[in-house]
Design a protein around this motif. Structure first.
Motif: not given
Length: 299
Positions: A37-39, A41-46, A150-163
């Protein structure tokens, strides 16, 4: 690492057929998965982002469910991936990261989904989901001794809310009585399917708890996650009076992200910071200048 359901099935199968080198039709093959997971960017942040992975295996022949296993943070620290033994065939492997107590999962082959907790019991209130991440791979296990990787590339499935609500400690209503504020995020997807597509047919209203701001006694902070919605979708933050349920103010998140140029579509780590300020001239809506380091943005 223990793979529930998979190993017993293979052992039972082999005890009947045997596994002969000249005939590999009854022999399992090893599938080696690596997680990434690279978010944005390009670096792995898993390792900094995902603490648990639930893995679901389906046969692509008839979409039948084969197995489910959970990889803990400790297991992921030892090996950022997984090794499976599967009989020859073609499979679809769906992975969900960070599905903890704030996530409800239905992994049946027909209509598999992750959802807000209590989705099937139809609760009156939802409180927000976990910071979910998704990946999916399809793989063919041949009748040979060769490992499949296989390489499993993750994607975000959420949104962070700050109120952040400022000046709401002793808000006075038109009748001269104190108003107790309730904040609801309306029109959010109630579930996301196993293809990582949020629901459009069923929406939910999220009512996260108000937490006192430790740095300002007149302010409250709400921090919660919602399943992904698009920047053109209609979701609203609604302020209401808990005594009579009357709506006091409605904020369009679609208009808000447009006004402050907050990218949503095509971005992995989405944070929407909203500040709601009340004063003598009414309620003002601005972007909250909260210090938030978004993972995945390489310097």
């Amino acid at each position: 690492m223990k793979f529930r359901f998979i190993i017993p099935f293979i052992i039972a199968f082999l005890s009947v057929t045997g596994c002969i080198r000249e005939d590999r039709s009854g022999c399992p093959g090893d599938v080696i998965l690596t997680f990434l997971y690279t978010g944005d960017g390009y670096s792995d942040i898993f390792p900094d982002t995902i603490d648990k992975v639930d893995m679901y295996v389906y046969s692509t022949v008839d979409n039948s469910f084969v197995a489910h296993t959970t990889l803990t943070k400790e297991e992921l620290e030892q090996n950022q991936g997984a090794r499976l033994s599967l009989l020859p065939g073609t499979y679809r492997i769906v992975l969900w990261g960070n599905a903890f107590d704030r996530t409800e999962t239905d992994y049946g082959p027909d209509g598999a989904k992750v959802s807000e907790p209590g989705f099937y019991s139809d609760p009156e209130e939802y409180g927000g989901t976990d910071p979910l991440y998704w990946s999916c791979v399809e793989i063919s296990v041949p009748e040979t001794l060769r490992d499949e990787e296989r390489e499993c590339i993750f994607k975000s499935s959420h949104i962070k809310m700050y109120v952040r609500l400022t000046g709401f400690r002793d808000i006075i209503g038109p009748d001269g009585e104190d108003i107790v504020i309730c904040v609801t995020h309306s029109g959010c997807p109630a579930y996301t399917d196993f293809a990582n597509i949020p629901s459009s047919d069923r929406l939910c209203d999220i009512t996260p708890p108000l937490v006192e701001d430790p740095e300002d006694e007149d302010s409250y902070i709400l921090t919660y996650n919602v399943l992904r919605f698009g920047e053109n979708d209609d979701t609203y933050i609604i302020l209401s009076d808990t005594k009579d349920g009357s709506e006091l103010y409605r904020i369009s998140i679609r208009d808000f992200v447009r006004k402050y140029n907050i990218p949503v579509d095509g971005v992995e780590e989405v944070t929407i910071p909203v500040q709601i300020t009340t004063g003598p001239v009414g309620i003002e809506i601005t972007e909250w200048n909260v210090e938030n380091v978004k993972p995945g943005f390489d310097k």
